[in-house]
Write an enzyme that holds these catalytic residues in place. Structure first.
Site, PDB file in Angstrom:
ATOM      1  N   HIS A 182       0.833  -1.201   0.000  1.00  0.00           N
ATOM      2  CA  HIS A 182       0.000   0.000   0.000  1.00  0.00           C
ATOM      3  C   HIS A 182       0.871   1.257   0.000  1.00  0.00           C
ATOM      4  O   HIS A 182       0.605   2.183  -0.764  1.00  0.00           O
ATOM      5  CB  HIS A 182      -0.914   0.019   1.230  1.00  0.00           C
ATOM      6  N   HIS A 186       1.493  -2.294   9.326  1.00  0.00           N
ATOM      7  CA  HIS A 186       2.942  -2.443   9.065  1.00  0.00           C
ATOM      8  C   HIS A 186       3.830  -1.818  10.143  1.00  0.00           C
ATOM      9  O   HIS A 186       3.398  -1.065  10.997  1.00  0.00           O
ATOM     10  CB  HIS A 186       3.326  -1.865   7.702  1.00  0.00           C
TER      11      HIS A 186
HETATM   12  C1  LIG Z   1       8.719   2.270 -23.228  1.00  0.00           C
HETATM   13  C2  LIG Z   1       7.326   1.801 -23.093  1.00  0.00           C
HETATM   14  C3  LIG Z   1       7.214   0.724 -22.073  1.00  0.00           C
HETATM   15  C4  LIG Z   1       5.866   0.135 -22.195  1.00  0.00           C
HETATM   16  C5  LIG Z   1       5.665  -0.855 -21.091  1.00  0.00           C
HETATM   17  C6  LIG Z   1       4.289  -1.332 -21.148  1.00  0.00           C
HETATM   18  C7  LIG Z   1       4.001  -2.099 -19.908  1.00  0.00           C
HETATM   19  C8  LIG Z   1       2.523  -2.225 -19.773  1.00  0.00           C
HETATM   20  C9  LIG Z   1       2.159  -3.628 -19.976  1.00  0.00           C
HETATM   21  C10 LIG Z   1       0.932  -4.020 -19.852  1.00  0.00           C
HETATM   22  C11 LIG Z   1      -0.123  -3.126 -19.356  1.00  0.00           C
HETATM   23  C12 LIG Z   1      -1.244  -3.957 -18.849  1.00  0.00           C
HETATM   24  C13 LIG Z   1      -1.812  -3.374 -17.578  1.00  0.00           C
HETATM   25  C14 LIG Z   1      -2.893  -2.439 -17.886  1.00  0.00           C
HETATM   26  C15 LIG Z   1      -3.521  -1.990 -16.624  1.00  0.00           C
HETATM   27  C16 LIG Z   1      -4.363  -0.862 -16.874  1.00  0.00           C
HETATM   28  C17 LIG Z   1      -5.554  -0.858 -16.113  1.00  0.00           C
HETATM   29  C18 LIG Z   1      -5.274  -1.388 -14.778  1.00  0.00           C
HETATM   30  O1  LIG Z   1      -4.523  -0.839 -14.080  1.00  0.00           O
HETATM   31  S1  LIG Z   1      -6.132  -2.806 -14.367  1.00  0.00           S
HETATM   32  C19 LIG Z   1      -5.311  -3.406 -12.957  1.00  0.00           C
HETATM   33  C20 LIG Z   1      -6.100  -3.142 -11.766  1.00  0.00           C
HETATM   34  N1  LIG Z   1      -5.421  -3.722 -10.662  1.00  0.00           N
HETATM   35  C21 LIG Z   1      -4.943  -2.951  -9.727  1.00  0.00           C
HETATM   36  O2  LIG Z   1      -5.033  -1.770  -9.783  1.00  0.00           O
HETATM   37  C22 LIG Z   1      -4.301  -3.684  -8.544  1.00  0.00           C
HETATM   38  C23 LIG Z   1      -3.691  -2.690  -7.586  1.00  0.00           C
HETATM   39  N2  LIG Z   1      -3.420  -3.365  -6.346  1.00  0.00           N
HETATM   40  C24 LIG Z   1      -2.208  -3.767  -5.993  1.00  0.00           C
HETATM   41  O3  LIG Z   1      -1.247  -3.588  -6.706  1.00  0.00           O
HETATM   42  C25 LIG Z   1      -2.104  -4.477  -4.646  1.00  0.00           C
HETATM   43  O4  LIG Z   1      -3.376  -4.780  -4.191  1.00  0.00           O
HETATM   44  C26 LIG Z   1      -1.431  -3.595  -3.580  1.00  0.00           C
HETATM   45  C27 LIG Z   1       0.043  -3.455  -3.960  1.00  0.00           C
HETATM   46  C28 LIG Z   1      -2.058  -2.217  -3.491  1.00  0.00           C
HETATM   47  C29 LIG Z   1      -1.547  -4.226  -2.208  1.00  0.00           C
HETATM   48  O5  LIG Z   1      -1.066  -5.490  -2.232  1.00  0.00           O
HETATM   49  P1  LIG Z   1      -1.626  -6.528  -1.123  1.00  0.00           P
HETATM   50  O6  LIG Z   1      -0.945  -7.804  -1.464  1.00  0.00           O
HETATM   51  O7  LIG Z   1      -1.248  -6.042   0.201  1.00  0.00           O
HETATM   52  O8  LIG Z   1      -3.090  -6.556  -1.319  1.00  0.00           O
HETATM   53  N1  LIG Z   2      -5.190   1.944   4.382  1.00  0.00           N
HETATM   54  C1  LIG Z   2      -5.542   0.670   4.510  1.00  0.00           C
HETATM   55  N2  LIG Z   2      -6.849   0.339   4.712  1.00  0.00           N
HETATM   56  C2  LIG Z   2      -7.205  -0.939   4.862  1.00  0.00           C
HETATM   57  N3  LIG Z   2      -6.364  -1.995   4.820  1.00  0.00           N
HETATM   58  C3  LIG Z   2      -5.059  -1.724   4.620  1.00  0.00           C
HETATM   59  C4  LIG Z   2      -4.585  -0.391   4.472  1.00  0.00           C
HETATM   60  N4  LIG Z   2      -3.245  -0.434   4.306  1.00  0.00           N
HETATM   61  C5  LIG Z   2      -2.885  -1.716   4.345  1.00  0.00           C
HETATM   62  N5  LIG Z   2      -3.980  -2.502   4.544  1.00  0.00           N
HETATM   63  C6  LIG Z   2      -4.030  -3.958   4.610  1.00  0.00           C
HETATM   64  O1  LIG Z   2      -2.877  -4.424   5.309  1.00  0.00           O
HETATM   65  C7  LIG Z   2      -2.355  -5.581   4.659  1.00  0.00           C
HETATM   66  C8  LIG Z   2      -0.936  -5.278   4.235  1.00  0.00           C
HETATM   67  O2  LIG Z   2      -0.974  -4.294   3.222  1.00  0.00           O
HETATM   68  P1  LIG Z   2       0.217  -3.883   2.289  1.00  0.00           P
HETATM   69  O3  LIG Z   2       1.287  -4.919   2.389  1.00  0.00           O
HETATM   70  O4  LIG Z   2      -0.371  -3.758   0.917  1.00  0.00           O
HETATM   71  O5  LIG Z   2       0.683  -2.544   2.789  1.00  0.00           O
HETATM   72  C9  LIG Z   2      -3.254  -5.879   3.468  1.00  0.00           C
HETATM   73  O6  LIG Z   2      -4.160  -6.857   3.894  1.00  0.00           O
HETATM   74  P2  LIG Z   2      -4.734  -7.992   2.935  1.00  0.00           P
HETATM   75  O7  LIG Z   2      -3.616  -8.425   2.032  1.00  0.00           O
HETATM   76  O8  LIG Z   2      -5.216  -9.037   3.867  1.00  0.00           O
HETATM   77  O9  LIG Z   2      -5.849  -7.307   2.197  1.00  0.00           O
HETATM   78  C10 LIG Z   2      -3.942  -4.562   3.232  1.00  0.00           C
HETATM   79  O10 LIG Z   2      -5.236  -4.681   2.658  1.00  0.00           O
END
Ligand SMILES: CCCCCCCC/C=C\CCCCCCCC(=O)SCCNC(=O)CCNC(=O)[C@H](O)C(C)(C)COP(=O)(O)O
Ligand SMILES: Nc1ncnc2c1ncn2[C@@H]1O[C@H](COP(=O)(O)O)[C@@H](OP(=O)(O)O)[C@H]1O
Length: 302
Positions: free
Chosen positions: A197, A263
């Site tokens: 995040h 975190h």
């Molecule tokens: C010189 C030119 C270079 C060109 C390079 C091109 C590269 C592009 C390639 C492909 C593009 C495809 C992707 C298009 C995406 C566009 C629309 C979107 O963004 S759809 C994707 C939606 N998904 C998200 O937004 C996911 C975001 N969330 C996260 O990343 C994770 O949940 C988190 C990191 C926020 C948290 O992780 P967690 O494990 O704690 O949940």
């Molecule tokens: N602002 C926020 N609000 C709610 N959940 C959050 C948050 N920031 C972090 N978290 C949660 O904390 C966990 C660790 O987040 P991260 O590594 O992306 O910072 C993730 O849980 P989950 O993976 O169970 O959804 C994420 O959803």
């Protein structure tokens, strides 16, 4: 530091402002934007403003983390301390989608004289930012960088044999990504768990600031220095800026909540540091300082 004349034609040719040759009231034949002589802030000023704005994010992480340590409110549960809060589920969890959508609204409204060229360069910069997001959070020739950091620092997916069926426990034991671990009901435990995040919210915000700042400054400059012609100014705000500002505001708030409730200090700081990487190289170093890079990647514009 480069001068404005170094910039490529797509970047330096903002809206043209007529310079008056006489004092006294502006000529009535000129349009609103032409009546006021002072030049709008230059690309060099944008660069300085951008660097200052980037300090919002470390300050937010420090403030939120301090708050969580010293305030009892920071330690107690609130709506925003819940992982399933609606802003987390509907916005941050698909945060790159919303960031991309706000960016597309912005570039669709460019009023640059050669908007097609400016848009194609902006899409290249978006591609680079997307690539950085993918490598850190989604895939890096296998598990993404944040999961490789975790396993590389001694972390692993720990199965819970007491409550998990053994097939799932084995799956958890073999998981090399946090997503696979979670899917198998294991506990992602023991390593440096870089905050996804903190990374995503900072990376997306810095990208949006860098891309939209020239237009934002231009709108504010017209609104404050130019004639108080409220309705075109409102149209500018409600037509172009509201989405970007809404997303920037929400990302800032969610980063604050991550800093207060989730975190450890080093995990949030590493998320922020990794978010500086692509942005720093492209917007803080290459575009302002390297004319060749401006040829390839263009410059954010109005
Ligand atoms: C010189 C030119 C270079 C060109 C390079 C091109 C590269 C592009 C390639 C492909 C593009 C495809 C992707 C298009 C995406 C566009 C629309 C979107 O963004 S759809 C994707 C939606 N998904 C998200 O937004 C996911 C975001 N969330 C996260 O990343 C994770 O949940 C988190 C990191 C926020 C948290 O992780 P967690 O494990 O704690 O949940
Ligand atoms: N602002 C926020 N609000 C709610 N959940 C959050 C948050 N920031 C972090 N978290 C949660 O904390 C966990 C660790 O987040 P991260 O590594 O992306 O910072 C993730 O849980 P989950 O993976 O169970 O959804 C994420 O959803």
């Amino acid at each position: 530091m480069s001068s404005d004349k170094d910039r490529d034609s797509a970047s330096s040719s903002g809206p043209e402002i007529a310079t008056p040759t006489t004092s006294g009231p502006p000529s009535p034949q000129l349009t609103a934007s032409q009546q006021y002589p002072a030049a709008p802030p230059s690309g060099e000023n944008h660069h300085h403003i951008l660097i200052l704005l980037s300090l919002i994010y470390p300050a937010t992480i420090v403030l939120g983390s301090l708050f969580s340590i010293i305030s009892p409110i920071g330690q107690s549960a609130s709506y925003f301390s819940r992982k399933n809060n609606i802003f987390n589920v509907l916005f941050v969890k698909i945060g790159w989608f919303w960031t991309t959508a706000a960016f597309l609204v912005h570039i669709a409204n460019l009023r640059h004289p050669n908007a097609t060229h400016a848009r194609s360069k902006a899409l290249i910069r978006w591609g680079l930012a997307t690539l950085a997001w993918i490598l850190v959070t989604q895939w890096f020739f296998g598990p993404p960088l944040m999961d490789r950091t975790f396993t590389g620092t001694g972390g692993a997916c720990r199965p819970n044999y007491a409550v998990q069926p053994s097939s799932l426990a084995i799956k958890a034991e073999r998981a090399s990504t946090s997503a696979a671990c979670k899917g198998a009901g294991g506990k992602w435990d023991g390593g440096h768990d870089l905050s996804g995040h903190a990374f995503m919210l900072t990376h997306a915000s810095l990208f949006l600031w860098a891309e939209t700042l020239p237009r934002l400054v231009d709108s504010m400059w017209r609104g404050t220095i130019g004639p108080r012609n409220i309705s075109p100014l409102m149209a500018e705000w409600f037509g172009v800026h509201w989405f970007v500002w809404g997303i920037l505001g929400l990302w800032w708030w969610m980063l604050l909540m991550t800093s207060v409730y989730f975190h450890t200090w080093p995990e949030k700081v590493s998320g922020w540091l990794v978010a500086l990487f692509e942005w720093g190289i492209l917007y803080a170093y290459m575009i302002p300082l390297n004319p060749q890079a401006r040829q390839w990647f263009g410059t954010p514009t109005v």
